[in-house]
Scaffold this motif. Structure first.
Motif, PDB file in Angstrom:
ATOM      1  N   PRO A  52       1.993  -5.268   4.060  1.00  0.00           N
ATOM      2  CA  PRO A  52       1.274  -4.872   3.328  1.00  0.00           C
ATOM      3  C   PRO A  52      -0.165  -4.168   3.288  1.00  0.00           C
ATOM      4  CG  PRO A  52       1.176  -7.516   4.472  1.00  0.00           C
ATOM      5  CD  PRO A  52       2.210  -6.196   4.684  1.00  0.00           C
ATOM      6  N   GLY A  53      -0.853  -3.848   2.643  1.00  0.00           N
ATOM      7  CA  GLY A  53      -2.001  -3.267   2.478  1.00  0.00           C
ATOM      8  C   GLY A  53      -3.096  -4.282   2.391  1.00  0.00           C
ATOM      9  N   LEU A  54      -4.345  -3.632   2.849  1.00  0.00           N
ATOM     10  CA  LEU A  54      -4.887  -4.756   2.557  1.00  0.00           C
ATOM     11  C   LEU A  54      -5.681  -5.797   1.266  1.00  0.00           C
ATOM     12  CD1 LEU A  54      -7.388  -6.375   4.113  1.00  0.00           C
ATOM     13  CD2 LEU A  54      -8.743  -4.273   3.369  1.00  0.00           C
ATOM     14  N   ALA A 102      -3.572   3.711  14.957  1.00  0.00           N
ATOM     15  CA  ALA A 102      -2.975   3.417  14.199  1.00  0.00           C
ATOM     16  C   ALA A 102      -3.919   2.927  12.923  1.00  0.00           C
ATOM     17  CB  ALA A 102      -3.006   1.460  14.795  1.00  0.00           C
ATOM     18  N   THR A 103      -3.326   3.714  11.692  1.00  0.00           N
ATOM     19  CA  THR A 103      -4.013   2.797  10.349  1.00  0.00           C
ATOM     20  C   THR A 103      -2.961   3.957   9.490  1.00  0.00           C
ATOM     21  OG1 THR A 103      -4.510   5.572  10.056  1.00  0.00           O
ATOM     22  CG2 THR A 103      -6.219   4.093  11.094  1.00  0.00           C
ATOM     23  N   ALA A 104      -2.735   2.454   8.108  1.00  0.00           N
ATOM     24  CA  ALA A 104      -1.448   2.360   7.118  1.00  0.00           C
ATOM     25  C   ALA A 104      -2.481   3.180   6.161  1.00  0.00           C
ATOM     26  CB  ALA A 104      -0.795   1.228   7.074  1.00  0.00           C
ATOM     27  N   ILE A 116      -4.511  -1.408   8.504  1.00  0.00           N
ATOM     28  CA  ILE A 116      -3.447  -1.869   9.350  1.00  0.00           C
ATOM     29  C   ILE A 116      -3.140  -2.838   9.120  1.00  0.00           C
ATOM     30  CG2 ILE A 116      -4.104  -1.347  11.631  1.00  0.00           C
ATOM     31  CD1 ILE A 116      -1.150   0.630  11.551  1.00  0.00           C
ATOM     32  N   HIS A 117      -1.583  -3.334   8.341  1.00  0.00           N
ATOM     33  CA  HIS A 117      -1.856  -4.576   8.733  1.00  0.00           C
ATOM     34  C   HIS A 117      -0.804  -4.849  10.070  1.00  0.00           C
ATOM     35  CE1 HIS A 117       1.022  -8.283   8.229  1.00  0.00           C
ATOM     36  NE2 HIS A 117      -0.017  -7.998   7.810  1.00  0.00           N
TER      37      HIS A 117
END
Length: 298
Positions: free
Chosen positions: A285-287, A221-223, A196-197
């Motif tokens: 943004p993603g990782l 808290a995970t995207a 997650i950002h």
């Protein structure tokens, strides 16, 4: 709302403080140093001097607040027993102060060891119980305070909360790749890390307070549900122009040091229930995008 935040100048904590101030809350942060206190005051927050070992300062901060957000952790992976006991002591001190008040208590927790081999959900319960377990069993300890009239909300953060300025696990992987001349993963590298950002992580904590989430709730808290370790290593290798290689799992400690036991773990997790409850969708943004931006290699 008057919110007391531990870890207020940390990587996640500073994003949480920004979110809370922007939403109009009065924030007091626990500050270990004069520099930390000054950083909080420049933002418009108040500072309370103390650290995780200063239980009197923590109790006073909790007493004076309408809600408490506990994000601080020693993260001393060389001395896990000390880290775990300190965490448990701090959580117990906060819970004792808030007992009977039904005030919100947002606790940072982790996804490690929660559901190896499958995607963890908010319905999974932490296997960590007691002072000798991960994070001193603080998640279960804090959830037990609900019966004592505390509005405990657990936020389990992805193993990588990423973004420019990150000095956590991903920054450690980059530093190891630089030092070793290869970007490695363990075994077949199919174990996954949720991500997650930082900005999205901060927003989840703020929404948990603003939406008055009921005590006993667990949030994720995970995207991104799970990125394979070999893919993470591959992107880092591309950024550093180093080969991506597999090393035997039993060599993880030798190659990565303390980070080896985390990079070999499977920590995939969904946030579907969290998104539904909070009306939250990730916007950062993603990782892989963050890694490709070059901010980790400067």
């Amino acid at each position: 709302m008057r919110v007391f935040v531990t870890g207020a100048t940390g990587w996640i904590g500073s994003a949480v403080v920004d979110q809370l101030l922007e939403a109009g809350h009065e924030v007091t942060g626990l500050a270990r140093s004069g520099d930390s206190a000054a950083a909080l005051e420049r933002k418009g927050a108040r500072a309370r001097r103390g650290d995780l070992d200063d239980l009197d300062s923590i109790r006073t901060g909790a007493t004076e607040a309408d809600a408490v957000v506990h994000l601080a952790n020693k993260h001393d992976f060389a001395n896990p027993a000390v880290t775990n006991q300190t965490e448990r002591n701090a959580v117990r001190a906060i819970g004792d102060v808030l007992a009977g008040s039904h005030r919100p208590f947002v606790l940072a927790s982790a996804l490690a060891l929660l559901a190896p081999g499958r995607v963890a959900t908010e319905q999974d319960r932490s296997p960590a119980h007691g002072p000798d377990s991960l994070r001193g069993g603080s998640e279960n300890l804090a959830l037990g305070f609900v019966e004592r009239g505390v509005g405990t909300v657990v936020v389990r953060f992805a193993p990588t909360v990423h973004g420019e300025g990150d000095h956590g696990f991903v920054a450690g992987l980059v530093a190891t790749a630089r030092a070793k001349g290869v970007s490695a993963y363990l075994g077949d590298g199919i174990n996954r890390w949720a991500a997650i950002h930082r900005s999205d992580a901060g927003r989840i904590v703020r929404l948990a307070l603003d939406k008055r989430v009921p005590g006993g709730t667990v949030l994720h808290a995970t995207a991104e549900t799970g990125i394979p370790a070999r893919d993470i290593a591959g992107v880092i290798g591309r950024g550093l122009r180093l080969p991506g290689v597999s090393i035997p799992a039993e060599q993880g400690g030798e190659h990565f040091g303390w980070l080896g036991r985390f990079f070999g773990a499977d920590m995939a997790a969904s946030s579907d229930a969290t998104s539904s409850l909070l009306g939250w969708t990730p916007s950062g943004p993603g990782l892989v995008e963050d890694l490709d931006s070059g901010c980790y290699y400067r």
